[in-house]
Motif scaffolding. Structure first.
Motif, PDB file in Angstrom:
ATOM      1  N   ASN A 104       4.754 -13.927   6.782  1.00  0.00           N
ATOM      2  CA  ASN A 104       4.721 -14.248   5.300  1.00  0.00           C
ATOM      3  C   ASN A 104       2.731 -13.292   4.282  1.00  0.00           C
ATOM      4  OD1 ASN A 104       6.564 -15.113   4.816  1.00  0.00           O
ATOM      5  ND2 ASN A 104       5.846 -17.488   5.610  1.00  0.00           N
ATOM      6  N   HIS A 105       1.827 -13.513   4.773  1.00  0.00           N
ATOM      7  CA  HIS A 105       0.653 -13.159   4.793  1.00  0.00           C
ATOM      8  C   HIS A 105       0.253 -11.697   5.097  1.00  0.00           C
ATOM      9  CE1 HIS A 105      -0.465 -16.927   4.550  1.00  0.00           C
ATOM     10  NE2 HIS A 105       0.521 -17.507   4.554  1.00  0.00           N
ATOM     11  N   TRP A 106       1.014 -10.415   6.148  1.00  0.00           N
ATOM     12  CA  TRP A 106       0.688  -9.310   6.453  1.00  0.00           C
ATOM     13  C   TRP A 106       2.093  -8.478   6.121  1.00  0.00           C
ATOM     14  CZ3 TRP A 106       2.372  -4.700   8.530  1.00  0.00           C
ATOM     15  CH2 TRP A 106       0.414  -3.570   8.538  1.00  0.00           C
ATOM     16  N   LEU A 107       3.308  -8.741   7.009  1.00  0.00           N
ATOM     17  CA  LEU A 107       4.125  -7.556   6.409  1.00  0.00           C
ATOM     18  C   LEU A 107       4.938  -7.764   5.134  1.00  0.00           C
ATOM     19  CD1 LEU A 107       5.409  -5.685   8.666  1.00  0.00           C
ATOM     20  CD2 LEU A 107       7.863  -7.043   9.351  1.00  0.00           C
ATOM     21  N   VAL A 108       5.304  -8.852   4.427  1.00  0.00           N
ATOM     22  CA  VAL A 108       5.757  -8.601   3.505  1.00  0.00           C
ATOM     23  C   VAL A 108       5.231  -8.118   2.450  1.00  0.00           C
ATOM     24  CG1 VAL A 108       6.838  -9.894   1.466  1.00  0.00           C
ATOM     25  CG2 VAL A 108       7.496 -10.251   3.708  1.00  0.00           C
ATOM     26  N   PRO A 109       3.489  -8.345   2.666  1.00  0.00           N
ATOM     27  CA  PRO A 109       2.729  -7.390   1.950  1.00  0.00           C
ATOM     28  C   PRO A 109       2.553  -5.905   1.290  1.00  0.00           C
ATOM     29  CG  PRO A 109       1.859  -9.280   1.913  1.00  0.00           C
ATOM     30  CD  PRO A 109       2.451  -9.306   2.890  1.00  0.00           C
ATOM     31  N   HIS A 110       3.242  -5.540   2.667  1.00  0.00           N
ATOM     32  CA  HIS A 110       2.678  -4.209   3.467  1.00  0.00           C
ATOM     33  C   HIS A 110       3.925  -3.325   3.279  1.00  0.00           C
ATOM     34  CE1 HIS A 110      -1.470  -5.718   4.299  1.00  0.00           C
ATOM     35  NE2 HIS A 110      -2.204  -4.893   3.638  1.00  0.00           N
ATOM     36  N   LEU A 111       4.850  -4.056   3.291  1.00  0.00           N
ATOM     37  CA  LEU A 111       6.547  -3.434   3.937  1.00  0.00           C
ATOM     38  C   LEU A 111       7.079  -2.386   2.347  1.00  0.00           C
ATOM     39  CD1 LEU A 111       8.424  -3.594   6.197  1.00  0.00           C
ATOM     40  CD2 LEU A 111       9.335  -4.964   4.836  1.00  0.00           C
ATOM     41  N   GLY A 112       6.240  -2.538   1.257  1.00  0.00           N
ATOM     42  CA  GLY A 112       7.060  -1.602   0.093  1.00  0.00           C
ATOM     43  C   GLY A 112       6.718  -0.283   0.859  1.00  0.00           C
ATOM     44  N   ALA A 113       5.965   0.034   1.541  1.00  0.00           N
ATOM     45  CA  ALA A 113       4.822   1.007   1.652  1.00  0.00           C
ATOM     46  C   ALA A 113       6.077   1.962   2.917  1.00  0.00           C
ATOM     47  CB  ALA A 113       3.570   1.472   2.516  1.00  0.00           C
ATOM     48  N   PHE A 114       6.297   1.237   3.572  1.00  0.00           N
ATOM     49  CA  PHE A 114       7.191   1.543   4.551  1.00  0.00           C
ATOM     50  C   PHE A 114       9.057   2.020   4.039  1.00  0.00           C
ATOM     51  CE2 PHE A 114      11.120   1.376   7.745  1.00  0.00           C
ATOM     52  CZ  PHE A 114      10.309   2.065   8.468  1.00  0.00           C
ATOM     53  N   ASN A 115       9.330   1.233   3.047  1.00  0.00           N
ATOM     54  CA  ASN A 115      10.460   1.183   2.252  1.00  0.00           C
ATOM     55  C   ASN A 115      10.382   2.967   1.402  1.00  0.00           C
ATOM     56  OD1 ASN A 115      11.301  -0.834   4.145  1.00  0.00           O
ATOM     57  ND2 ASN A 115      11.005  -1.987   1.323  1.00  0.00           N
ATOM     58  N   GLU A 116       8.940   2.653   0.671  1.00  0.00           N
ATOM     59  CA  GLU A 116       8.915   4.063   0.279  1.00  0.00           C
ATOM     60  C   GLU A 116       8.944   4.975   1.107  1.00  0.00           C
ATOM     61  OE1 GLU A 116       5.599   3.990  -1.978  1.00  0.00           O
ATOM     62  OE2 GLU A 116       6.061   2.445  -3.541  1.00  0.00           O
ATOM     63  N   GLN A 117       8.372   5.445   2.067  1.00  0.00           N
ATOM     64  CA  GLN A 117       8.379   6.059   3.044  1.00  0.00           C
ATOM     65  C   GLN A 117       9.224   6.694   3.911  1.00  0.00           C
ATOM     66  OE1 GLN A 117       4.685   6.047   6.007  1.00  0.00           O
ATOM     67  NE2 GLN A 117       5.300   7.448   7.309  1.00  0.00           N
TER      68      GLN A 117
END
Length: 293
Positions: A104-117
């Protein structure tokens, strides 16, 4: 040529309605409203300039044109769905299991960057109620919160963070904490055990602080929410609390330099070390965590 094709949503709505002879059942199968099905069918009829259904008070019938059209497009839609499913199965996929608060507090907010890469990797996130031993048979890689003493797994430290003492700005405006002695006037919020507050009391040398009072929550996100709602002061790993600090929902009560006895690790089965999808996620999360610390 493709400009002459009707909208896919209209075709799906018509095919389900024609199969069931019911807008209601079609809506249930497609998880939309009955009005949405009726609207899509009307769009298709306008596009084709024909009536596909005869609408009666308590029944729905296909017109001769509707019967022919249904017979022609139904197998085509199934072929399209099957081809799409086969294509998706051929995409590399990655199942990641993480503790719920970390998700909730770390992975979800950052996951979009992985999906873009890595847009071709089909990512599946599982949030678990516990902090370790998450590498089940259906999990490729996991984030553990613990001491790093696991066997037969590839382990990299994600983060060694300090513990932070947090409360809502509103609570602190009503009952200020100007020194360590002011902590005794607040309810304490505990996560998992009462150990962190006992360690803080010893660390700050506050013998009059009753570290045994206050509610114990089983998950960090619950303790953080209780603090946000002004129910007391909580102690948490900074990486889990940083988002709430940045948003202004919580603020640091008193500065401490106490290390969390546990750390976050990225973990996978040693046998899968050469899996390129696992390697991609491992490299991304390590680099992203390092950048944000």
């Amino acid at each position: 040529m493709f400009k002459r094709l009707p909208p896919l949503n209209s075709l799906k709505a018509f095919e389900r309605a024609a199969k069931n002879l019911s807008f209601t059942k079609a809506a249930e199968e497609l998880y939309v409203t009955q009005a949405a099905i009726s609207h899509q069918v009307k769009l298709l009829e306008d596009f084709l300039d024909v009536d596909l259904f005869v609408r009666k008070n308590r029944a729905l019938e296909l017109t001769p044109q509707g019967e022919r059209y249904y017979a022609q497009i139904s197998p085509l839609l199934y072929q399209l769905a099957e081809a799409t499913q086969k294509m998706r199965q051929n995409r590399p996929h990655l199942t990641v299991c993480v503790p719920q608060t970390f998700a909730n507090h770390w992975l979800v907010p950052h996951l979009g960057a992985f999906n873009e890469q890595y847009p071709n990797i089909d990512v599946r996130i599982k949030a678990a109620d516990h902090d370790e031993h998450l590498l089940t048979a259906d999990t490729d890689i996991a984030v553990y919160y613990g001491y790093g003493d696991w066997k037969d797994v590839h382990i990299d430290v994600l983060s060694n963070q300090k513990l932070v003492m947090l409360a809502s700005p509103k609570l602190l405006s009503e009952i200020p904490v100007n020194s360590k002695d002011d902590l005794q006037y607040h309810h304490l919020i505990h996560i998992h055990t009462r150990d962190n507050w006992k360690n803080i009391a010893d660390y700050l040398n506050v013998p009059n602080l009753d570290s045994q009072q206050g509610v114990v929550f089983s998950h960090t996100f619950m303790g953080l929410q209780a603090a946000i709602h002004g129910q007391g002061i909580v102690i948490a790993n900074r990486i889990l609390a940083q988002q709430e600090i940045d948003y202004g929902h919580l603020q640091i009560v008193l500065p401490t330099d106490l290390d969390d006895s546990k750390s976050f690790f990225v973990v996978n089965d040693i046998k899968n070390d050469n899996n390129p999808t696992i390697q991609a996620f491992r490299e991304w999360i390590l680099k992203t965590m390092d950048k944000n610390e």
